[in-house]
Motif scaffolding. Structure first.
Motif, PDB file in Angstrom:
ATOM      1  N   THR A  36      76.796 -19.204 -78.238  1.00  0.00           N
ATOM      2  CA  THR A  36      76.790 -18.968 -76.811  1.00  0.00           C
ATOM      3  C   THR A  36      75.623 -18.053 -76.433  1.00  0.00           C
ATOM      4  O   THR A  36      74.973 -17.458 -77.282  1.00  0.00           O
ATOM      5  CB  THR A  36      78.095 -18.297 -76.372  1.00  0.00           C
ATOM      6  N   ASP A  37      75.368 -17.946 -75.138  1.00  0.00           N
ATOM      7  CA  ASP A  37      74.308 -17.093 -74.620  1.00  0.00           C
ATOM      8  C   ASP A  37      74.942 -16.094 -73.651  1.00  0.00           C
ATOM      9  O   ASP A  37      75.013 -16.329 -72.441  1.00  0.00           O
ATOM     10  CB  ASP A  37      73.253 -17.941 -73.914  1.00  0.00           C
ATOM     11  N   HIS A  38      75.438 -14.988 -74.199  1.00  0.00           N
ATOM     12  CA  HIS A  38      76.070 -13.947 -73.386  1.00  0.00           C
ATOM     13  C   HIS A  38      75.618 -12.574 -73.858  1.00  0.00           C
ATOM     14  O   HIS A  38      75.320 -12.375 -75.043  1.00  0.00           O
ATOM     15  CB  HIS A  38      77.599 -14.029 -73.476  1.00  0.00           C
ATOM     16  N   THR A  74      72.299 -21.836 -72.894  1.00  0.00           N
ATOM     17  CA  THR A  74      71.374 -20.835 -72.384  1.00  0.00           C
ATOM     18  C   THR A  74      71.571 -20.689 -70.879  1.00  0.00           C
ATOM     19  O   THR A  74      71.676 -21.678 -70.158  1.00  0.00           O
ATOM     20  CB  THR A  74      69.930 -21.252 -72.689  1.00  0.00           C
ATOM     21  N   SER A  75      71.625 -19.436 -70.411  1.00  0.00           N
ATOM     22  CA  SER A  75      71.818 -19.185 -68.979  1.00  0.00           C
ATOM     23  C   SER A  75      70.476 -19.113 -68.255  1.00  0.00           C
ATOM     24  O   SER A  75      69.605 -18.324 -68.614  1.00  0.00           O
ATOM     25  CB  SER A  75      72.578 -17.873 -68.776  1.00  0.00           C
ATOM     26  N   THR A  77      69.886 -17.826 -65.489  1.00  0.00           N
ATOM     27  CA  THR A  77      69.708 -16.562 -64.790  1.00  0.00           C
ATOM     28  C   THR A  77      69.044 -15.503 -65.649  1.00  0.00           C
ATOM     29  O   THR A  77      68.527 -14.509 -65.130  1.00  0.00           O
ATOM     30  CB  THR A  77      71.059 -16.019 -64.311  1.00  0.00           C
ATOM     31  N   GLY A 106      74.643 -20.310 -65.469  1.00  0.00           N
ATOM     32  CA  GLY A 106      75.175 -18.959 -65.607  1.00  0.00           C
ATOM     33  C   GLY A 106      76.415 -18.787 -64.738  1.00  0.00           C
ATOM     34  O   GLY A 106      76.498 -19.341 -63.641  1.00  0.00           O
ATOM     35  N   TRP A 107      77.379 -18.004 -65.242  1.00  0.00           N
ATOM     36  CA  TRP A 107      78.634 -17.876 -64.492  1.00  0.00           C
ATOM     37  C   TRP A 107      79.286 -16.498 -64.582  1.00  0.00           C
ATOM     38  O   TRP A 107      80.070 -16.117 -63.724  1.00  0.00           O
ATOM     39  CB  TRP A 107      79.647 -18.896 -64.997  1.00  0.00           C
ATOM     40  N   TYR A 108      78.956 -15.709 -65.603  1.00  0.00           N
ATOM     41  CA  TYR A 108      79.694 -14.481 -65.901  1.00  0.00           C
ATOM     42  C   TYR A 108      79.038 -13.307 -65.188  1.00  0.00           C
ATOM     43  O   TYR A 108      78.103 -12.685 -65.695  1.00  0.00           O
ATOM     44  CB  TYR A 108      79.727 -14.285 -67.417  1.00  0.00           C
ATOM     45  N   HIS A 112      75.820  -9.776 -65.905  1.00  0.00           N
ATOM     46  CA  HIS A 112      74.620  -9.583 -65.093  1.00  0.00           C
ATOM     47  C   HIS A 112      74.593  -8.163 -64.533  1.00  0.00           C
ATOM     48  O   HIS A 112      73.555  -7.483 -64.567  1.00  0.00           O
ATOM     49  CB  HIS A 112      74.585 -10.615 -63.958  1.00  0.00           C
ATOM     50  N   ARG A 125      72.070 -20.515 -57.826  1.00  0.00           N
ATOM     51  CA  ARG A 125      71.975 -20.615 -59.283  1.00  0.00           C
ATOM     52  C   ARG A 125      71.713 -22.057 -59.716  1.00  0.00           C
ATOM     53  O   ARG A 125      70.909 -22.315 -60.619  1.00  0.00           O
ATOM     54  CB  ARG A 125      73.246 -20.080 -59.954  1.00  0.00           C
TER      55      ARG A 125
END
Length: 310
Positions: A36-38, A74-75, A77, A106-108, A112, A125
């Motif tokens: 994941t990308d977090h 990948t996000s 944002t 992106g959602w989280y 951010h 977005r």
């Protein structure tokens, strides 16, 4: 059926943890290792803290040889499209052409805020994601010696040399995923070689695939020109006791866990439950490993489930 391992390192994993999981994924015969990308944990303390996706995949690329590597997802944002195209192309070269590029809006919001990253409204977005897809693919596809220009609402590129180029031409396979009913299928039809639906029921999975197939038709692409994949949490054990122990290790009630993922149970149980998803059109499964220390689970699943379905 193709099987891949996906990990959630934001929950707490070092580079060494991820490399160990990638190496077992490779040796056990899976086709790919994804992460994941977090930048922020969703549950727990997340210690020792986040690892950057593309820095991590670059390191893993140099320490593996055959397993494909990618992001889910990948996000958009987190990065500007030009430097992102450079980073992904570079990791593709470092891996000798083994990168796959999952990309999302992106959602989280919390991550951010925690790391000072702007988090625009959902419509913006998605607008930015669409522009980034056009820019990244445009940079990769531009012939060497030519330049690339782009003028959009959010990004402008002037006289870009469009370098470096990825090993895979015109670029790494792009994966678009998610629940969106209009823009997500349209973006998948325009850019993707794979569409992924996460943690969905059989009926919801089938419906999502039908939306993508309809979008492909509108884009003058055949319905079978894209790979249809699904992601599910993994909790596999050789017997019920091992399944329960693995569920407890990640703080889940085994009954609840079983009801929410077809990859929870004994090998025969998992094979039986995946049958309905295969009938719904699933061609590739991402098994999400929640306990990064449990490398035996990767091997158990490979030994007991893959031979029955691959």
């Amino acid at each position: 059926m193709d099987f891949r391992i996906a990990v959630e390192p934001q929950q707490g994993a070092t580079f060494a943890d991820q490399l160990a999981a990638a190496r077992v994924t490779e040796s056990a015969g899976y086709s790919a290792f994804f992460r994941t990308d977090h930048y922020l944990t969703i549950l727990g303390d997340g210690l020792p803290g986040p690892t950057d996706t593309w820095v991590t995949l670059a390191g893993i690329a140099r320490e593996t040889s055959t397993v494909r590597l990618g992001t889910m997802v990948t996000s958009a944002t987190f990065r500007y499209p030009g430097p992102l195209a450079v980073a992904v192309a570079q990791v593709d070269e470092m891996s000798s052409g083994r990168v796959e590029f999952g990309f999302g809006a992106g959602w989280y919001e919390a991550e951010h805020l925690a790391y000072g990253i702007p988090f625009p409204p959902q419509r913006e977005r998605f607008d930015r994601l669409a522009e980034q897809l056009r820019i990244v693919t445009g940079l990769w596809a531009t012939p060497v010696g030519d330049t690339f220009d782009y003028a959009g609402d959010h990004y402008t590129l002037v006289n870009s040399p469009a370098l470096p180029k990825p090993v895979q031409r015109p670029g790494p396979p792009i994966i678009i995923g998610g629940w969106g009913q209009r823009r997500t299928p349209a973006l998948a039809a325009e850019f993707a070689s794979e569409y992924n639906i996460p943690n969905a029921s059989v009926d919801a999975t089938k419906t999502a695939y039908q939306r993508v197939a309809a979008a492909l038709k509108l884009a003058d692409r055949s319905a079978d020109s894209i790979t249809y994949s699904a992601s599910f949490s993994l909790c596999a054990g050789r017997d019920d006791a091992e399944v329960a122990a693995r569920a407890a290790a990640v703080g889940r009630d085994v009954g609840e866990f079983r009801s929410n993922s077809p990859l929870v149970g004994t090998p025969d149980e998992i094979v039986d439950r995946l049958g309905a998803y295969i009938d719904a059109g699933v061609q590739r499964v991402y098994a999400q490993l929640l306990d990064m220390s449990d490398l035996d689970q990767i091997e158990c699943f490979a030994e007991r489930v893959l031979p029955q379905l691959c």
